[in-house]
Scaffold this motif. Structure first.
Motif, PDB file in Angstrom:
ATOM      1  N   VAL A   4      18.907  -7.224 -13.886  1.00  0.00           N
ATOM      2  CA  VAL A   4      18.270  -8.480 -13.109  1.00  0.00           C
ATOM      3  C   VAL A   4      19.591  -9.491 -13.040  1.00  0.00           C
ATOM      4  CG1 VAL A   4      16.868 -10.376 -13.705  1.00  0.00           C
ATOM      5  CG2 VAL A   4      16.074  -8.142 -14.232  1.00  0.00           C
ATOM      6  N   ASP A   5      19.851 -10.079 -12.055  1.00  0.00           N
ATOM      7  CA  ASP A   5      20.761 -10.944 -12.081  1.00  0.00           C
ATOM      8  C   ASP A   5      20.516 -12.415 -12.846  1.00  0.00           C
ATOM      9  OD1 ASP A   5      22.554  -9.374 -10.297  1.00  0.00           O
ATOM     10  OD2 ASP A   5      21.583 -10.145  -8.385  1.00  0.00           O
ATOM     11  N   MET A   6      21.539 -13.115 -13.460  1.00  0.00           N
ATOM     12  CA  MET A   6      21.314 -14.156 -14.316  1.00  0.00           C
ATOM     13  C   MET A   6      22.266 -14.978 -13.506  1.00  0.00           C
ATOM     14  SD  MET A   6      18.673 -13.559 -16.296  1.00  0.00           S
ATOM     15  CE  MET A   6      18.781 -14.448 -17.853  1.00  0.00           C
ATOM     16  N   PHE A   7      22.123 -16.418 -14.057  1.00  0.00           N
ATOM     17  CA  PHE A   7      23.185 -17.558 -13.367  1.00  0.00           C
ATOM     18  C   PHE A   7      23.423 -18.202 -14.639  1.00  0.00           C
ATOM     19  CE2 PHE A   7      20.291 -16.466  -9.968  1.00  0.00           C
ATOM     20  CZ  PHE A   7      21.045 -16.404  -8.972  1.00  0.00           C
ATOM     21  N   LYS A   8      24.887 -18.715 -14.668  1.00  0.00           N
ATOM     22  CA  LYS A   8      25.757 -19.243 -15.519  1.00  0.00           C
ATOM     23  C   LYS A   8      25.875 -20.616 -14.800  1.00  0.00           C
ATOM     24  CE  LYS A   8      29.163 -17.694 -17.552  1.00  0.00           C
ATOM     25  NZ  LYS A   8      30.572 -17.190 -17.811  1.00  0.00           N
ATOM     26  N   THR A   9      25.512 -21.921 -15.678  1.00  0.00           N
ATOM     27  CA  THR A   9      25.840 -23.014 -14.902  1.00  0.00           C
ATOM     28  C   THR A   9      27.178 -23.607 -15.499  1.00  0.00           C
ATOM     29  OG1 THR A   9      23.704 -23.477 -15.221  1.00  0.00           O
ATOM     30  CG2 THR A   9      25.250 -25.553 -15.002  1.00  0.00           C
ATOM     31  N   LEU A  10      28.224 -23.749 -14.536  1.00  0.00           N
ATOM     32  CA  LEU A  10      29.431 -24.319 -14.850  1.00  0.00           C
ATOM     33  C   LEU A  10      29.596 -25.850 -14.453  1.00  0.00           C
ATOM     34  CD1 LEU A  10      31.532 -21.340 -13.742  1.00  0.00           C
ATOM     35  CD2 LEU A  10      31.147 -22.021 -16.228  1.00  0.00           C
ATOM     36  N   ASP A  27      27.727 -24.153 -19.926  1.00  0.00           N
ATOM     37  CA  ASP A  27      26.613 -24.228 -20.298  1.00  0.00           C
ATOM     38  C   ASP A  27      26.475 -23.421 -21.554  1.00  0.00           C
ATOM     39  OD1 ASP A  27      24.009 -24.947 -20.939  1.00  0.00           O
ATOM     40  OD2 ASP A  27      23.093 -23.550 -19.476  1.00  0.00           O
ATOM     41  N   THR A  28      26.089 -23.730 -22.835  1.00  0.00           N
ATOM     42  CA  THR A  28      25.814 -23.069 -23.796  1.00  0.00           C
ATOM     43  C   THR A  28      24.484 -22.719 -24.236  1.00  0.00           C
ATOM     44  OG1 THR A  28      25.880 -25.109 -25.411  1.00  0.00           O
ATOM     45  CG2 THR A  28      27.844 -24.174 -24.843  1.00  0.00           C
ATOM     46  N   THR A  29      23.677 -23.129 -23.692  1.00  0.00           N
ATOM     47  CA  THR A  29      22.179 -22.894 -23.695  1.00  0.00           C
ATOM     48  C   THR A  29      21.675 -21.460 -23.278  1.00  0.00           C
ATOM     49  OG1 THR A  29      21.138 -23.817 -21.831  1.00  0.00           O
ATOM     50  CG2 THR A  29      21.716 -25.325 -23.757  1.00  0.00           C
ATOM     51  N   GLY A  30      22.642 -20.759 -22.625  1.00  0.00           N
ATOM     52  CA  GLY A  30      22.149 -19.513 -22.424  1.00  0.00           C
ATOM     53  C   GLY A  30      22.115 -19.326 -20.678  1.00  0.00           C
ATOM     54  N   LEU A  31      22.032 -18.235 -20.231  1.00  0.00           N
ATOM     55  CA  LEU A  31      21.948 -17.908 -18.694  1.00  0.00           C
ATOM     56  C   LEU A  31      20.404 -18.216 -18.290  1.00  0.00           C
ATOM     57  CD1 LEU A  31      23.525 -14.269 -18.509  1.00  0.00           C
ATOM     58  CD2 LEU A  31      24.540 -16.381 -17.964  1.00  0.00           C
ATOM     59  N   LYS A  32      20.583 -18.559 -17.041  1.00  0.00           N
ATOM     60  CA  LYS A  32      19.116 -18.823 -16.261  1.00  0.00           C
ATOM     61  C   LYS A  32      18.906 -18.083 -15.179  1.00  0.00           C
ATOM     62  CE  LYS A  32      19.799 -22.798 -18.394  1.00  0.00           C
ATOM     63  NZ  LYS A  32      19.618 -22.549 -19.816  1.00  0.00           N
ATOM     64  N   LYS A  33      17.329 -17.829 -15.411  1.00  0.00           N
ATOM     65  CA  LYS A  33      16.930 -16.701 -14.587  1.00  0.00           C
ATOM     66  C   LYS A  33      16.978 -16.709 -13.055  1.00  0.00           C
ATOM     67  CE  LYS A  33      13.583 -15.380 -18.333  1.00  0.00           C
ATOM     68  NZ  LYS A  33      12.274 -15.145 -18.470  1.00  0.00           N
ATOM     69  N   THR A  34      16.735 -18.051 -12.587  1.00  0.00           N
ATOM     70  CA  THR A  34      16.942 -18.234 -11.043  1.00  0.00           C
ATOM     71  C   THR A  34      17.988 -19.531 -10.926  1.00  0.00           C
ATOM     72  OG1 THR A  34      15.252 -20.146 -11.155  1.00  0.00           O
ATOM     73  CG2 THR A  34      14.326 -18.071 -10.878  1.00  0.00           C
ATOM     74  N   GLU A  35      18.257 -19.618  -9.733  1.00  0.00           N
ATOM     75  CA  GLU A  35      19.148 -20.345  -9.209  1.00  0.00           C
ATOM     76  C   GLU A  35      18.916 -21.699  -9.433  1.00  0.00           C
ATOM     77  OE1 GLU A  35      22.705 -20.472  -5.699  1.00  0.00           O
ATOM     78  OE2 GLU A  35      21.320 -18.984  -5.708  1.00  0.00           O
ATOM     79  N   ALA A  59      30.777 -35.467 -11.132  1.00  0.00           N
ATOM     80  CA  ALA A  59      30.480 -33.960 -11.812  1.00  0.00           C
ATOM     81  C   ALA A  59      30.224 -33.096 -10.357  1.00  0.00           C
ATOM     82  CB  ALA A  59      29.313 -34.033 -12.613  1.00  0.00           C
ATOM     83  N   HIS A  60      30.721 -31.880 -10.588  1.00  0.00           N
ATOM     84  CA  HIS A  60      30.456 -30.972  -9.603  1.00  0.00           C
ATOM     85  C   HIS A  60      30.196 -29.644 -10.357  1.00  0.00           C
ATOM     86  CE1 HIS A  60      32.930 -33.276  -6.747  1.00  0.00           C
ATOM     87  NE2 HIS A  60      33.717 -33.555  -7.519  1.00  0.00           N
ATOM     88  N   PHE A  61      29.038 -29.150 -10.084  1.00  0.00           N
ATOM     89  CA  PHE A  61      28.598 -28.086 -10.680  1.00  0.00           C
ATOM     90  C   PHE A  61      28.228 -26.738  -9.937  1.00  0.00           C
ATOM     91  CE2 PHE A  61      25.082 -30.627 -10.633  1.00  0.00           C
ATOM     92  CZ  PHE A  61      24.195 -30.075 -10.204  1.00  0.00           C
ATOM     93  N   LYS A  62      28.187 -25.566 -10.194  1.00  0.00           N
ATOM     94  CA  LYS A  62      28.034 -24.369  -9.512  1.00  0.00           C
ATOM     95  C   LYS A  62      27.238 -23.230 -10.437  1.00  0.00           C
ATOM     96  CE  LYS A  62      31.924 -21.416 -10.079  1.00  0.00           C
ATOM     97  NZ  LYS A  62      32.770 -20.489  -9.333  1.00  0.00           N
ATOM     98  N   CYS A  63      26.496 -22.517  -9.764  1.00  0.00           N
ATOM     99  CA  CYS A  63      25.679 -21.479 -10.528  1.00  0.00           C
ATOM    100  C   CYS A  63      26.628 -20.271 -10.240  1.00  0.00           C
ATOM    101  CB  CYS A  63      24.231 -21.461 -10.019  1.00  0.00           C
ATOM    102  SG  CYS A  63      23.319 -22.978 -10.509  1.00  0.00           S
ATOM    103  N   GLU A  64      26.929 -19.579 -11.280  1.00  0.00           N
ATOM    104  CA  GLU A  64      27.775 -18.455 -10.974  1.00  0.00           C
ATOM    105  C   GLU A  64      26.656 -17.260 -11.304  1.00  0.00           C
ATOM    106  OE1 GLU A  64      31.050 -17.250 -13.658  1.00  0.00           O
ATOM    107  OE2 GLU A  64      32.232 -17.869 -12.183  1.00  0.00           O
TER     108      GLU A  64
END
Length: 69
Positions: A4-10, A27-35, A59-64
């Motif tokens: 399953v693909d997960m997303f890291k917030t940067l 993000d230190t709270t863990g990977l997210k399941k959806t974008e 702030a600029h953020f992306k979901c990797e």
């Protein structure tokens, strides 16, 4: 079993008008399941961090995507 693909917030926070004056947050709270969850977390992170800086910041953020977690 399919991975399953997960997303890291940067998030990159920069002084307005000085793009070389930036700080990267991960993000230190863990990977997210959806974008969408990742995007929501990025907004939360920005709202928590920006008031801590004395200069005007943006702030600029992306979901990797993290493949096959």
């Amino acid at each position: 079993e399919r991975s399953v693909d997960m997303f890291k917030t940067l998030m990159l926070v920069c002084v307005i008008g000085q793009p070389n004056q930036c700080v990267l947050f991960e993000d230190t709270t863990g990977l997210k399941k959806t974008e969408a969850e990742c995007y929501t977390r990025g907004v939360e992170m920005a709202n928590a961090v920006i008031p801590l800086f004395p200069a005007p910041m943006q702030a600029h953020f992306k979901c990797e995507k993290q493949n096959g977690v």
